[in-house]
Structure formats: structure tokens, C-alpha cells
Design an enzyme around this catalytic site. Structure first.
Site, short mmCIF file in Angstrom:
data_model
loop_
_atom_site.label_atom_id
_atom_site.label_comp_id
_atom_site.label_asym_id
_atom_site.label_seq_id
_atom_site.Cartn_x
_atom_site.Cartn_y
_atom_site.Cartn_z
N ASP A 34 96.22 -4.82 -3.96
CA ASP A 34 96.29 -4.36 -5.35
C ASP A 34 97.48 -5.04 -6.03
O ASP A 34 98.62 -4.61 -5.87
CB ASP A 34 96.43 -2.83 -5.33
CG ASP A 34 96.63 -2.24 -6.72
OD1 ASP A 34 96.51 -2.98 -7.71
OD2 ASP A 34 96.91 -1.03 -6.79
N ASN A 36 98.11 -5.34 -9.32
CA ASN A 36 98.64 -4.79 -10.58
C ASN A 36 98.93 -3.30 -10.50
O ASN A 36 99.19 -2.64 -11.51
CB ASN A 36 97.70 -5.09 -11.76
CG ASN A 36 96.36 -4.37 -11.60
OD1 ASN A 36 96.13 -3.68 -10.61
ND2 ASN A 36 95.48 -4.52 -12.58
N ASP A 111 79.75 -13.89 -2.83
CA ASP A 111 78.50 -13.16 -2.64
C ASP A 111 77.56 -13.51 -3.78
O ASP A 111 78.01 -13.66 -4.91
CB ASP A 111 78.80 -11.65 -2.67
CG ASP A 111 78.19 -10.91 -1.52
OD1 ASP A 111 76.95 -10.97 -1.40
OD2 ASP A 111 78.93 -10.27 -0.76
N ASP A 350 79.43 -2.71 5.34
CA ASP A 350 78.32 -1.75 5.43
C ASP A 350 78.28 -1.04 6.78
O ASP A 350 77.35 -0.27 7.04
CB ASP A 350 76.97 -2.48 5.26
CG ASP A 350 76.76 -3.03 3.86
OD1 ASP A 350 77.26 -2.42 2.90
OD2 ASP A 350 76.09 -4.07 3.74
C1 GLC Z 1 73.55 -5.42 0.90
C2 GLC Z 1 75.03 -5.17 0.73
C3 GLC Z 1 75.24 -3.70 0.48
C4 GLC Z 1 74.51 -3.33 -0.79
C5 GLC Z 1 73.04 -3.72 -0.72
C6 GLC Z 1 72.41 -3.69 -2.07
O1 GLC Z 1 73.03 -4.82 2.02
O2 GLC Z 1 75.73 -5.62 1.85
O3 GLC Z 1 76.60 -3.35 0.39
O4 GLC Z 1 74.64 -1.96 -1.01
O5 GLC Z 1 72.87 -5.03 -0.25
O6 GLC Z 1 72.91 -4.73 -2.85
#
Ligand code: GLC
Length: 580
Positions: A34, A36, A111, A350
Site C-alpha cells: 500500500d 498511499n 491478467d 483462488d
Molecule cells: C478466474 C479468477 C477468479 C475469478 C474468476 C472469474 O477463475 O482466477 O479469481 O473470480 O475467474 O473471473
């Protein structure tokens, strides 16, 4: 080393691409640093920690979504594919982060979330505004079923119907995940063009590739007929939670596949990703595509689809037993197409934290070291998850109000309302399985807020209390025996040991219950790896062409060379030796 050996070593390595040699490190931006002081991680914080990452010895970062988002699914609900979440910073700051990472020799992949956008994305706002809006067909809209209800009985991965009724136009839209994550309609060429434009945008900014989110779910069966499995999703989640044996787990996984048969793995996926691969290869140099899937078909012929696909079956177990590891390697490696490169991981945003998941409550520290040794020595590119290098463990929240993971909240509600569990029992289950467990703030120091945010600031998820008990970067930097020091030593050793990066892999002692042993070998180097997952010492005999073992790494003191006819291995030892 002779000049010839050195040349051969260089030759082997030069044949590999950077992403085959690299160790990746996933940053979950909300929880990393973090900068800020608002209780939420950000890009400024990430820039400040680049020296730390360089010193740790990783080669590449996978950054979880950094795009503008209402954060209902913490960035996996994208409201603009070509900008930066204001809570995290600006596009200019992102570019600084990228340049500073590159200056340190660290590559960055971001991502990319193709399956769905946020319901707050301007595309969806337009799409839902009227049936004849030009963007109507950018999402998946359907008339109500004959009874006026949802068009069919399909369930969302995040529970409930995949169909959300929209009063404005009296139709339903499809969402495989949350209702705030409407699925894009990739059968519409305009959608594809817009998404490829976003891909090009980031490649032009200079990112080194993408981790592709939830790729199996991009297309749905156009037939739309009801699914006929005999079990509801909430029930399946509860069954998965209760499954103890690998067989039980497999049975649940099979039922899940059956349930989602119409919603995943449609044939159009492969031409789509082949097209993306052509785009990336023909217009850019040395970028990488990593798919969030374990499905091997996404490698294509090994050269024409995704560069990497995760070996998730390795991590889907409660204990990393030698038997499980060998079976996984045998199945996985034998199925990979020629020239496809494996990719191993034991943790992400996840899943439970590796240190908690694979621990036995008594030897968690030793087992965590073995987990790292495993992903760094198995054939393939390793992906690490932020915080594992200091042995961070699952955060178990105390109260429903502390849950931040929307999936967990939906499951909690469903456990109470659909499955009829008493509220306290439902919470007891959810608090151990929510994805919040692995998303708590990175623990930088023993003091207030673990040095993640200033004292007194409320962090977005609670800081794990064990930050004051040595599970923090500052204490571990100073301790040569810490988990962090172990990570640094192992990462440095891997970089200097080409057989572990480029070598073939042969499993040995296929019946051993306590340990895995394997040889990794290139033309110029052969290494023996023994990982003892048990509290027992062993004396092992190896009948190999090469007879002399010179340790390059061990978790115990070793002097000189070892005799392969009676190799002594200590409890929980990580042993790596060069054979000559
Ligand atoms: C993928 C991601 C997860 C997200 C899901 C929907 O599995 O890793 O975090 O909730 O996709 O985008």
C-alpha cells in the site's frame, strides 16, 4: 568447468525462451503493498517493492487485474480494458512500474479477462439500454423460457441461475460468474476485434504477455438445452468441501464437469486462441500466453496455441504425497504434445495458501520448503504466489461481516437459503474455504498492520495476526534460516543449475512412500533430486550410469561427495546433487 562444457551449457539455455527459464511470481495488487496508506495495495507500493523482488530472485511477475473495476470480483470484473484502476494508480504509474521492473530484468505479464466484463463497462451499459442498440449483441441476451422464467436451467459457477432478468428490455442476460460479470458474446466479430485491440494496447505498452482468465467458459453451447445432471451446484460445493480421498474429489470434479458440459470447452475455443497466438507471434517479439486452465488441448499442437497451461492437478490435493506427485507427473508429461512446456504451481489468489494446505500441523515449515523445492525442480515453469516466500498462512476471518470474497458471500447465503444449513454452521464452513484466506495483506514487518499500511488504517482485509510472530519480511531478511532466506537460496541455485531448468525428467524409485527421487538431465549436466516428505531418515541406493554425486543444494549440512550406493537422506530433506 571446461570451455567445451561451458559452451554446451550456453547452447542448451540459448535454445529456451525466457518464459521457459523464468520463475514467475503472482502479485495480487490489492494485497501486495500500500503505497498511499489507504489500506489497499497499489502500483506505487509495487514500485517500491521491486528491489525486494529482484533480491528475492524471481524473473517475472504475473499481475492480477489492474483495470478500472467496481471490484465486485476484485478486478475480474473489468469496466475498462485499456486503463488502470484509480484505487491502484494511473496508466503513467503502471508504465513506470513496467519500466522499473524491466530495468531490473523482471518481466511483467498482466491478467486478461476475456469471458466477461463488468456490468458497469460502457459496452454493457449500452447493450442493456435497448434491444436495437448497436452493442446489444456484444453480450448474450435471450428471451424468457416458455414459462416466463429463465431460458434454461444452467447454473452459474458462483451459484444461482446463469440468467439475470433485465426489466429494461424484458430479456435475460447470461453470466457464468457473478451477475455483475455479464459474458461477452465472442461469436460477434466486433467483440473479438475490440478485445484484440485491448490485447494490442497492452502489448504496445510493453507488457510481456498475458495470463488468460477463465478461458474454458468463453463460448456456450448454442443449443441452450437444459443440463440434466442430478445434483445442484451448492450441493457440489458442500460435497467438495467434505471429500477426503482423491477418488471422492475426482467424483465431485466429474459431476461438476457434467453439470457445466454446455457451458465450457466448446470447440470454437481452439481456433480462437490459435488466432490470438498468431497475433502475438506475428506482431510482437517474445511475448507469452498463459491459460488459466489445466486442459492440455489449449497447448494446441505444442506450438500453435497457448505457450503455457497450468498443471492444476498437481495442486489439487490436501497432501503432496510422493505417490500423488509421481502419478501427476506420469499422467501430465505423457499427455503433453511434443514441444509443449509444462507449468507448475501450488498457490494462487483462488486457492488456500500452500503453507496451510499441505501442512500436517506439525511439520508445516519443513513441508512448505519441500513444496517450493518441488515446483522449482520439476520440469516446467514455476509460478509462485505472493506471500508464500515468508510462509504466510490462511487468514480465517471471525465474522461474516469480514468476508470480502463475493463468491463466499453468495455461497454462505446459498448454504443457508438453499441447503438449509444453520447460519453458524454455514459460516464455519465458508470461513475456511473463502478465497479471502489467501488474499490478506502481505506481511512486510512485525509492527502495526504488518507494515502493509500505516498504523491505524483499516486494511481492506484484516492483516493476519501471525505477522508479529516472525511471519514477515523484515524479520526473515535478517535470519539466514528463515523461509525467505531459503527461497532466495533455492531461487539462486535454480538459476545456476541448467539441468533443473532445461533437463529431461526421469522418475526413480517409483514405489517409495516417503520421498520422490528423480533425475533431470541435459547433455552437459545431470542432477539427482531427492525430496523426503517424511519424518524418517532413509539410506537410498541408486544404480545410475554416473556414480559421483556432488551436492548443489541441501537442507542439511553436507561435506564433499556422496556415495550413490548408500545415500543418506535426512527427515524432510531437500537434496539436489550434480552427477558425474
Ligand atoms: C478466474 C479468477 C477468479 C475469478 C474468476 C472469474 O477463475 O482466477 O479469481 O473470480 O475467474 O473471473
Amino acid at each position: 568447468m571446461t570451455i567445451l562444457a561451458m559452451e554446451e551449457r550456453l547452447l542448451t539455455m540459448s535454445k529456451l525462451k525466457w518464459w521457459q527459464e523464468a520463475v514467475f511470481y503472482q502479485i495480487y495488487p490489492r494485497s501486495f503493498a500500500d503505497g498511499n496508506g489507504d489500506g489497499i495495495g497499489d502500483i506505487r507500493g509495487m514500485i517500491e517493492k521491486l528491489d525486494y523482488l529482484q533480491d528475492l530472485g524471481i524473473d517475472a511477475v504475473w499481475l492480477s487485474p489492474h483495470y478500472p473495476s467496481p471490484q465486485v470480483d476484485y478486478g475480474y470484473d473489468v469496466a475498462d480494458y485499456t486503463d488502470v484502476e484509480p484505487e491502484y494508480g494511473t496508466l503513467a504509474e503502471f508504465k513506470t512500474f513496467l519500466a522499473e521492473a524491466h530495468r531490473r530484468g523482471i518481466r511483467v505479464i498482466v491478467d486478461f479477462v476475456p469471458n466477461h466484463s463488468s456490468d458497469q463497462h460502457p459496452w454493457f451499459i449500452e447493450s442493456r439500454s435497448s434491444r436495437d442498440n448497436p452493442k446489444r449483441d456484444w453480450y448474450v441476451w435471450c428471451d424468457p423460457g416458455p414459462d416466463g422464467g429463465p431460458p434454461n436451467n444452467w447454473e452459474s459457477v458462483f451459484t444461482g441461475s446463469v440468467w439475470e432478468y433485465d426489466e429494461i428490455t424484458d430479456q435475460y442476460y447470461y453470466h457464468m460468474f457473478l451477475k455483475e460479470q455479464p459474458d461477452l458474446n465472442w461469436r460477434n466479430p466486433e467483440v473479438k476485434a475490440a478485445m484484440w485491440a485491448a490485447v494490442r494496447f497492452w502489448l504496445d505498452v510493453g507488457v510481456d504477455g498475458f495470463r488468460l482468465d477463465a478461458i474454458r467458459t468463453i463460448f456456450e453451447d448454442p443449443d441452450m438445452s437444459d443440463e440434466t445432471s442430478d445434483v445442484g451446484l451448492v450441493e457440489l460445493y458442500l460435497m467438495a468441501d467434505e471429500a477426503e480421498t482423491p477418488e471422492e474429489r475426482r467424483a465431485v470434479a466429474e459431476k461438476r464437469e457434467e453439470k457445466f458440459r454446455h457451458q465450457v470447452n466448446q470447440p470454437e475455443l481452439h481456433p480462437l486462441f490459435q488466432e490470438l497466438r498468431r497475433l502475438v507471434d506475428s506482431e510482437y517479439d517474445g511475448r507469452v500466453l498463459v491459460g488459466e486452465t489445466e486442459t492440455i488441448e489449449f497447448y494446441g499442437d505444442g506450438q500453435n496455441e497457448l505457450h503455457l497451461v497450468f498443471n492444476f492437478p498437481l495442486m489439487k490435493t490436501d497432501r503432496l504425497t510422493p505417490r500423488h506427485i509421481r502419478k501427476n507427473q506420469e499422467e501430465r508429461l505423457s499427455k503433453l504434445p511434443d514441444r509443449a512446456w509444462p507449468c507448475n504451481t501450488l498457490g494462487n489468489h483462488d486457492s488456500p495458501r500452500a503453507c496451510s494446505r499441505y501442512g500436517d500441523g506439525k511439520h508445516d515449515e519443513e513441508l512448505a520448503r519441500l513444496s517450493l523445492a518441488l515446483v522449482l525442480t520439476l520440469r516446467g515453469t514455476p509460478f509462485l504466489y505472493n506471500g508464500e516466500e515468508i510462509g504466510m498462512t490462511d487468514l480465517i476471518v471471525d465474522d461474516v461481516d469480514q468476508l470480502r470474497d463475493t463468491l463466499a458471500l453468495r455461497l454462505y447465503e446459498a448454504a443457508v437459503e438453499v441447503a438449509g444449513l444453520p447460519a453458524d454452521e454455514a459460516f464455519e464452513r465458508i470461513r475456511h474455504t473463502t478465497r479471502d484466506t489467501c488474499r490478506s495483506p502481505m506481511q512486510w514487518a512485525p509492527g502495526p498492520n504488518a507494515g502493509f499500511s500505516p498504523a491505524g488504517v483499516a486494511t481492506w482485509l484484516p492483516v493476519h495476526e501471525n505477522h508479529s510472530e516472525g511471519i514477515n519480511v523484515a524479520d526473515q531478511q535478517a535470519d539466514p534460516n528463515s523461509m525467505l532466506s531459503f527461497y532466495k537460496r533455492m531461487l539462486a541455485m535454480r538459476t545456476g543449475t541448467p539441468a533443473l531448468i532445461a533437463g529431461d525428467q526421469t522418475m526413480l524409485h517409483g514405489d517409495a512412500e516417503d520421498y520422490v527421487a528423480f533425475v533431470r538431465s541435459t547433455r552437459e549436466q545431470t542432477c539427482l533430486v531427492v525430496l523426503n516428505f517424511s519424518a524418517d531418515a532413509h539410506v537410498l541406493t541408486f544404480e545410475l550410469d554416473r556414480k559421483i554425486a556432488s551436492p548443489v543444494f541441501s537442507t542439511r549440512e553436507r561435506a564433499g561427495r556422496d556415495d550413490l550406493s548408500a545415500l543418506q537422506i535426512a527427515p524432510f530433506e531437500v537434496y539436489i546433487a550434480e552427477l558425474t
